[in-house]
Design a protein around this motif. Structure first.
Motif, short mmCIF file in Angstrom:
data_model
loop_
_atom_site.label_atom_id
_atom_site.label_comp_id
_atom_site.label_asym_id
_atom_site.label_seq_id
_atom_site.Cartn_x
_atom_site.Cartn_y
_atom_site.Cartn_z
N LYS A 25 0.79 -1.23 0.00
CA LYS A 25 0.00 0.00 0.00
C LYS A 25 0.82 1.28 0.00
N GLU A 26 2.03 1.26 0.59
CA GLU A 26 2.83 2.49 0.65
C GLU A 26 4.10 2.40 -0.19
N ALA B 58 -1.56 -1.19 -8.66
CA ALA B 58 -2.17 -0.35 -7.62
C ALA B 58 -3.64 -0.05 -7.96
N VAL C 44 -5.04 0.49 0.12
CA VAL C 44 -4.40 1.12 -1.04
C VAL C 44 -4.99 2.50 -1.29
N SER D 221 -1.80 4.69 -0.79
CA SER D 221 -0.95 4.64 -1.98
C SER D 221 -0.84 6.00 -2.67
#
Length: 374
Positions: free
Chosen positions: A71-72, A81, A95, A99
């Protein structure tokens, strides 16, 4: 403790038993290793291809393992993504909230087509652009809008804030976080003032810029229960707290102090002068009501109030000493009108140099108050 690094043994285990549990465990390990940057260029390319296969896995927990661990990560392929962001909530929410790979265009498209929980996750991002905020206001439900106006990292245009008030202006779940935003345009403050509860109005008064006329009206509204000369101890505390909040937030302006006094709010004036000079209110009260002129003059000189306001202040205090409530229904309004009539009658004779805005405000207030027969 389970080894977090992906090994050849993991691959063999997956080939021998491609169960959902093993696929999820492998997905988590591969995503974590990808995140830590331990892979060569060719290994990263291979990992990206594996991710593209795993985002189509029938098992939610496999896709969820990917989402949580990627997610990061700023190096995840954009298409991966986006696919995760459009998945079921369990997969997508981490996400969507974290994200940085998702563009404004991606986010707006999801806001307009996906679930309320996804809209809310987007509203809670560390930074929400004005474009995304506008889409949330236009197309999302209340829960997402509450999250948006609660988010100091959200850029919300004046136009979008106006639309929030149009759609949810009477809803305190939206009002409260909106009022408590660190910065609000004056036009938005003016609209909110007339719709929010007393506590929220006080927050607007003490934390946001607003025209002095509205600020003075708010002070008078907040002081409705504190009848001049008949205030209870609790109302004294309320006045002191309000004055301190105004002062600490740079809102205890000369114009507001003068307007409140000319409307007959002596107690507010006493506390305001005490706070501006930095002395106990009892001392300020003695100086204000001293029969000689030196007490008030000395206090006023140290208060930082404009000298041009002094004749009006003297006139209002003089009138207050001669007048009292009549004890009948609407006496506060009639008292205020009598006070204004007397102050404005003496306006020319005393050489009072009101600012045009202050004079207009006082005349408007007088015209809005009931006539008195006294």
């Amino acid at each position: 403790m389970t080894e977090s690094r992906l090994t050849e043994g993991d691959v063999r285990k997956l080939l021998a038993d491609p169960s959902a549990d093993n696929r999820a465990e492998t997905a988590a390990k591969l995503a974590l290793e990808f995140d830590q940057g331990n892979l060569s260029a060719s290994e990263r390319t291979m990992a990206e291809q594996i991710f593209r296969i795993m985002v189509k896995d029938a098992e939610v927990r496999v896709r969820e393992a990917l989402a949580i661990n990627l997610k990061e990560n700023p190096n995840v392929p954009h298409d991966v993504a986006v696919t995760l962001a459009k998945d079921v909530d369990q997969v997508a929410l981490p996400v969507l909230q974290f994200s940085e790979l998702l563009s404004d265009e991606d986010l707006v498209q999801i806001i307009r087509s996906q679930s309320p929980s996804k809209q809310k996750a987007i509203a809670e991002r560390a930074h929400v652009s004005a474009t995304v905020a506008e889409a949330i206001v236009e197309d999302a439900g209340k829960e997402a809008v509450v999250a948006l106006v609660s988010n100091e990292g959200a850029e919300i245009s004046e136009t979008s804030l106006d639309k929030v008030i149009d759609k949810f202006g009477a809803d305190e779940e939206v009002q409260a976080p909106m009022v408590r935003r660190s910065v609000l345009p004056v036009t938005i403050v003016e609209r909110l003032v007339h719709q929010v509860s007393e506590n929220l109005r006080e927050h607007l008064l003490t934390h946001h810029e607003m025209p002095a006329s509205i600020a003075a009206d708010l002070i008078l509204q907040a002081r409705e229960r504190a009848t001049i000369g008949l205030s209870t101890d609790s109302s004294e505390d309320d006045v002191e707290r309000l004055v301190n909040q105004l002062y600490n937030n740079g809102r205890l302006t000369p114009s507001i102090v003068l307007r409140a006094l000319c409307m007959g709010d002596m107690k507010f004036f006493e506390y305001a002068m005490a706070r501006r000079v930095g002395i106990p209110v009892l001392n300020a009260r003695m100086l204000i009501h001293d029969s000689g002129e030196l007490g008030l003059d000395g206090l006023y000189g140290k208060s930082g109030m404009p000298r041009s306001f002094y004749p009006a202040v003297k006139a209002a205090i003089s009138v207050a000493k001669e007048m009292s409530y009549d004890g009948e229904e609407g006496d506060r309004e009639r008292y205020a009108r009598r006070m204004l009539e007397r102050v404005l009658t003496q306006y020319g004779d005393l050489g009072v140099d009101f600012d045009n805005d202050d004079l207009e405000y006082l005349l408007t207030k007088m015209n809005s108050l009931p006539a008195t027969s006294h």
